[in-house]
Design a protein around this motif. Sequence first.
Motif, PDB file in Angstrom:
ATOM      1  N   SER A  57       0.919  -1.306   0.178  1.00 22.95           N
ATOM      2  CA  SER A  57       0.002   0.021  -0.049  1.00 22.95           C
ATOM      3  C   SER A  57       0.803   1.205   0.115  1.00 22.95           C
ATOM      4  N   ALA A  58       1.992   1.322   1.074  1.00 25.69           N
ATOM      5  CA  ALA A  58       2.732   2.302   0.709  1.00 25.69           C
ATOM      6  C   ALA A  58       3.596   2.581  -0.376  1.00 25.69           C
ATOM      7  N   ILE A  59       3.792   1.494  -0.730  1.00 24.19           N
ATOM      8  CA  ILE A  59       4.770   1.548  -2.403  1.00 24.19           C
ATOM      9  C   ILE A  59       3.741   2.366  -3.340  1.00 24.19           C
ATOM     10  N   LEU A  60       2.299   1.759  -3.303  1.00 21.70           N
ATOM     11  CA  LEU A  60       1.569   2.336  -4.501  1.00 21.70           C
ATOM     12  C   LEU A  60       1.371   3.870  -4.274  1.00 21.70           C
ATOM     13  N   ASP A  61       1.122   4.213  -2.979  1.00 21.56           N
ATOM     14  CA  ASP A  61       1.049   5.665  -2.645  1.00 21.56           C
ATOM     15  C   ASP A  61       2.237   6.648  -2.971  1.00 21.56           C
ATOM     16  N   PHE A  62       3.372   5.613  -2.688  1.00 24.47           N
ATOM     17  CA  PHE A  62       4.609   6.651  -2.918  1.00 24.47           C
ATOM     18  C   PHE A  62       4.935   6.730  -4.493  1.00 24.47           C
ATOM     19  N   ILE A  63       4.369   5.845  -5.223  1.00 22.77           N
ATOM     20  CA  ILE A  63       4.667   6.050  -6.655  1.00 22.77           C
ATOM     21  C   ILE A  63       3.549   6.725  -7.370  1.00 22.77           C
ATOM     22  N   GLY A  64       2.540   7.115  -6.431  1.00 22.37           N
ATOM     23  CA  GLY A  64       1.317   7.738  -7.020  1.00 22.37           C
ATOM     24  C   GLY A  64       1.288   9.212  -6.439  1.00 22.37           C
ATOM     25  N   GLU A  65       0.149   9.247  -5.682  1.00 24.46           N
ATOM     26  CA  GLU A  65      -0.053  10.889  -5.095  1.00 24.46           C
ATOM     27  C   GLU A  65       0.660  11.032  -4.027  1.00 24.46           C
ATOM     28  N   ARG A  66       1.138  10.016  -3.245  1.00 22.30           N
ATOM     29  CA  ARG A  66       2.139  10.457  -2.019  1.00 22.30           C
ATOM     30  C   ARG A  66       1.273  11.345  -0.985  1.00 22.30           C
ATOM     31  N   LEU A  67       0.332  10.785  -0.607  1.00 24.32           N
ATOM     32  CA  LEU A  67      -0.664  11.297   0.528  1.00 24.32           C
ATOM     33  C   LEU A  67       0.035  10.951   1.851  1.00 24.32           C
ATOM     34  N   TYR A  68       0.596   9.718   1.901  1.00 27.26           N
ATOM     35  CA  TYR A  68       0.926   9.258   3.215  1.00 27.26           C
ATOM     36  C   TYR A  68       2.376   8.582   3.352  1.00 27.26           C
ATOM     37  N   ALA A  69       2.562   7.993   2.382  1.00 28.79           N
ATOM     38  CA  ALA A  69       3.805   6.856   2.368  1.00 28.79           C
ATOM     39  C   ALA A  69       5.222   7.567   2.951  1.00 28.79           C
ATOM     40  N   LYS A 119      15.620   2.591  -8.760  1.00 29.73           N
ATOM     41  CA  LYS A 119      15.126   4.093  -8.234  1.00 29.73           C
ATOM     42  C   LYS A 119      14.409   4.156  -7.214  1.00 29.73           C
ATOM     43  N   LEU A 120      13.027   3.297  -7.110  1.00 29.49           N
ATOM     44  CA  LEU A 120      12.299   3.259  -6.113  1.00 29.49           C
ATOM     45  C   LEU A 120      12.879   2.977  -4.893  1.00 29.49           C
ATOM     46  N   LEU A 121      13.745   2.095  -4.768  1.00 31.04           N
ATOM     47  CA  LEU A 121      14.402   1.628  -3.514  1.00 31.04           C
ATOM     48  C   LEU A 121      15.332   2.676  -2.793  1.00 31.04           C
ATOM     49  N   ALA A 122      16.085   3.443  -3.842  1.00 30.51           N
ATOM     50  CA  ALA A 122      16.878   4.433  -3.308  1.00 30.51           C
ATOM     51  C   ALA A 122      15.918   5.574  -2.783  1.00 30.51           C
ATOM     52  N   ASP A 123      14.747   5.982  -3.367  1.00 32.22           N
ATOM     53  CA  ASP A 123      13.871   6.925  -2.870  1.00 32.22           C
ATOM     54  C   ASP A 123      13.436   6.607  -1.532  1.00 32.22           C
ATOM     55  N   LEU A 124      13.095   5.279  -1.512  1.00 28.18           N
ATOM     56  CA  LEU A 124      12.279   4.855  -0.213  1.00 28.18           C
ATOM     57  C   LEU A 124      13.285   4.932   0.975  1.00 28.18           C
ATOM     58  N   ASP A 125      14.501   4.561   0.704  1.00 25.57           N
ATOM     59  CA  ASP A 125      15.691   4.669   1.627  1.00 25.57           C
ATOM     60  C   ASP A 125      15.871   5.905   2.092  1.00 25.57           C
ATOM     61  N   TYR A 126      15.682   6.742   1.361  1.00 25.85           N
ATOM     62  CA  TYR A 126      15.922   8.198   1.729  1.00 25.85           C
ATOM     63  C   TYR A 126      15.022   8.457   3.051  1.00 25.85           C
ATOM     64  N   TYR A 127      13.900   8.124   3.052  1.00 20.27           N
ATOM     65  CA  TYR A 127      12.923   8.256   4.181  1.00 20.27           C
ATOM     66  C   TYR A 127      13.297   7.477   5.409  1.00 20.27           C
ATOM     67  N   GLN A 133      10.761  13.660  10.712  1.00 20.53           N
ATOM     68  CA  GLN A 133       9.886  14.399   9.660  1.00 20.53           C
ATOM     69  C   GLN A 133       9.980  15.994   9.586  1.00 20.53           C
ATOM     70  N   ALA A 134      10.586  16.553  10.739  1.00 16.23           N
ATOM     71  CA  ALA A 134      11.088  17.902  10.510  1.00 16.23           C
ATOM     72  C   ALA A 134      12.138  18.226   9.601  1.00 16.23           C
ATOM     73  N   GLU A 135      12.782  17.302   9.234  1.00 16.98           N
ATOM     74  CA  GLU A 135      14.054  17.466   8.430  1.00 16.98           C
ATOM     75  C   GLU A 135      13.695  17.189   7.006  1.00 16.98           C
ATOM     76  N   THR A 136      12.364  16.752   6.704  1.00 10.68           N
ATOM     77  CA  THR A 136      11.928  16.254   5.237  1.00 10.68           C
ATOM     78  C   THR A 136      10.808  16.933   4.757  1.00 10.68           C
ATOM     79  N   VAL A 137      10.472  17.777   5.694  1.00 13.54           N
ATOM     80  CA  VAL A 137       8.978  18.554   5.190  1.00 13.54           C
ATOM     81  C   VAL A 137       9.498  19.214   3.875  1.00 13.54           C
TER      82      VAL A 137
END
Length: 141
Positions: A57-69, A119-127, A133-137
Amino acid sequence: MNADLIEQSLELAAERCEDLTPLVYARLFADHPEMEALFWDDKNWAIRGEMLAQVFSAILDFIGERLYASTLIQTEVITHAGYDVPPDVFAIFFSTVAATLKDVVGGDWTPAIDQAWTKLLADLDYYVTHPNQAETVGVTV
């Protein structure tokens, strides 16, 4: 990252395997046997299944709207630290899922799909590596 390729790989895997949970966790425990002890109370695999469902679910949100992932990932890094799961092992779970998908998809796992997952794994790894969360707003990787 090409969301269509990620979705395609998930669809192909779903067509070929009714439940990826045993495969993903077998790989995780083979690579990190110390993690299996953390699931001592998950006799019916409900926790493992729910965790994997949340990952998809998080992956699908992350590659989509990014509402919460991204926030979910950051929160779960901290939560899992309370279960003695270090962030580097938490991050490995995403690559474990990808490797399992690659095995299930087999010959239909194209170089383009592989590149999209890299690419997705690298992007997920960032978070995972930036759980504050204060650092990534406002950051979008």
